[in-house]
Design a protein around this motif. Structure first.
Motif, PDB file in Angstrom:
ATOM      1  N   TRP A   1       1.407   5.206   1.666  1.00  0.00           N
ATOM      2  CA  TRP A   1       0.845   4.217   0.750  1.00  0.00           C
ATOM      3  C   TRP A   1      -0.001   4.863  -0.345  1.00  0.00           C
TER       4      TRP A   1
ATOM      5  N   ASP B   1      -1.938   2.914  -3.885  1.00  0.00           N
ATOM      6  CA  ASP B   1      -2.083   1.561  -4.418  1.00  0.00           C
ATOM      7  C   ASP B   1      -1.511   1.479  -5.829  1.00  0.00           C
TER       8      ASP B   1
ATOM      9  N   ARG C   1       2.241   0.373  -8.330  1.00  0.00           N
ATOM     10  CA  ARG C   1       3.446  -0.450  -8.455  1.00  0.00           C
ATOM     11  C   ARG C   1       4.596   0.155  -7.659  1.00  0.00           C
TER      12      ARG C   1
ATOM     13  N   ARG D   1       4.252  -0.448  -3.892  1.00  0.00           N
ATOM     14  CA  ARG D   1       4.504  -1.851  -3.560  1.00  0.00           C
ATOM     15  C   ARG D   1       5.995  -2.168  -3.637  1.00  0.00           C
ATOM     16  N   ARG D   2       6.655  -1.619  -4.630  1.00  0.00           N
ATOM     17  CA  ARG D   2       8.098  -1.819  -4.770  1.00  0.00           C
ATOM     18  C   ARG D   2       8.835  -1.215  -3.572  1.00  0.00           C
TER      19      ARG D   2
ATOM     20  N   VAL E   1       7.774  -0.737  -0.477  1.00  0.00           N
ATOM     21  CA  VAL E   1       7.590  -1.542   0.734  1.00  0.00           C
ATOM     22  C   VAL E   1       8.479  -2.787   0.678  1.00  0.00           C
ATOM     23  N   ALA E   2       8.534  -3.436  -0.472  1.00  0.00           N
ATOM     24  CA  ALA E   2       9.395  -4.616  -0.601  1.00  0.00           C
ATOM     25  C   ALA E   2      10.864  -4.240  -0.423  1.00  0.00           C
TER      26      ALA E   2
ATOM     27  N   ARG F   1      -6.974  -1.116   2.248  1.00  0.00           N
ATOM     28  CA  ARG F   1      -5.654  -1.204   1.614  1.00  0.00           C
ATOM     29  C   ARG F   1      -4.531  -1.051   2.635  1.00  0.00           C
TER      30      ARG F   1
ATOM     31  N   ASP G   1      -4.240  -4.134   4.727  1.00  0.00           N
ATOM     32  CA  ASP G   1      -3.568  -5.241   4.040  1.00  0.00           C
ATOM     33  C   ASP G   1      -2.046  -5.096   4.125  1.00  0.00           C
ATOM     34  N   VAL G   2      -1.566  -3.874   3.897  1.00  0.00           N
ATOM     35  CA  VAL G   2      -0.115  -3.643   3.934  1.00  0.00           C
ATOM     36  C   VAL G   2       0.414  -3.872   5.347  1.00  0.00           C
TER      37      VAL G   2
END
Length: 282
Positions: free
Chosen positions: A162, A164, A166, A169-170, A172-173, A204, A207-208
């Motif tokens: 991880w 923090d 973009r 986050r992309r 993980v999605a 952080r 949260d993930v």
């Protein structure tokens, strides 16, 4: 939620076989279509001495085209032998074109691209291989980078690297179909010693992990002490080994510089040295 279509890069040599088997297994797991891809460019002939005449250059070019076309046919046959059976939905695409550019273009037909590290390994030239970093920056799709010889991806224990951003986050999605099915996901963030930001990093990663649990995964967060640069990749790889992970999920960081892709140190090191599969997104 899952992947509906996967696309795997197939070279004409034996190195592609484990990767095709891994892709076929993933396709079965997600009941997805599996599309094989091969591409190669016809290299121009070397400068010919004037006394030899233009006919020699033409002959060399024709011979090179025959070699490349034979390689594409061999790649298709390799894919057909391994993947086109057991009622699996498959497709095939091949092009006389720069492999990375053509694969990135065809990526519109797939949710996930599966490839090797590239770089001309196993005796193949750059005209037949796809550099994973180049593909990552071009494709607009997640890229699953499979190390040489790896034929199975269970993804039961997964490490999420991880940051923090973009890109993370992309990633993980994009990896959710695999993460939701994992036995345990470890979300780690490397915190430089001088940052003094361990509390924020813990929040952080927590949260993930909580989001992944809402998607059905078993997940927890963890912070890693690390100095900047190469030590970050080392810390991530040690954490993956300790966790027993066979998949690392990470954002891919880089930018175009002239005609070459320039990467941050962590992305570059993961592409070069990670002994397990990496799912990268940009």
């Amino acid at each position: 939620m899952g992947y509906a279509a996967l696309m795997v890069h197939v070279e004409p040599d034996d190195a592609a076989e484990p990767r095709i088997r891994l892709a076929a297994d993933l396709a079965d797991r997600f009941e997805a279509a599996l599309i094989g891809f091969a591409g190669a460019t016809v290299m121009p002939p070397p400068v010919t001495a004037p006394v030899l005449g233009p006919g020699v250059a033409v002959e060399v070019l024709e011979a090179e085209q025959r070699r490349v076309e034979a390689g594409l046919r061999a790649a298709h046959e390799r894919f057909r032998t391994i993947a086109e059976r057991d009622g699996r939905r498959t497709g095939w695409r091949s092009f006389l074109d720069h492999p990375a550019a053509a694969l990135a273009r065809e990526a519109r037909a797939a949710d996930l691209l599966i490839g090797g590290r590239g770089g001309g390994a196993f005796g193949l030239g750059r005209d037949q291989t796809v550099d994973a970093g180049d593909l990552l920056m071009r494709a607009g799709r997640p890229v699953l980078v499979v190390p040489p010889g790896v034929a199975v991806l269970e993804a039961r224990r997964v490490l999420v690297a991880w940051k923090d951003t973009r890109e993370a986050r992309r990633a993980v999605a994009d990896a959710l179909p695999l993460l939701a099915d994992a036995e345990e996901v470890l979300v780690v963030e490397a915190v430089p010693d001088e940052a003094g930001d361990r509390e924020a990093a813990t929040r952080r990663t927590g949260d993930v992990a909580a989001l992944l649990e809402r998607h059905g995964a078993t997940a927890r967060g963890e912070t890693l002490e690390s100095h900047a640069g190469r030590a970050v990749a080392d810390a991530l790889l040690r954490a993956a080994e300790r966790h027993g992970a066979d998949l690392v999920v990470a954002g891919g960081y880089g930018h175009a510089r002239l005609r070459e892709w320039a990467f941050g140190g962590v992305t570059r090191d993961l592409l070069a040295r990670c002994p397990v599969c990496c799912l990268l997104s940009h």
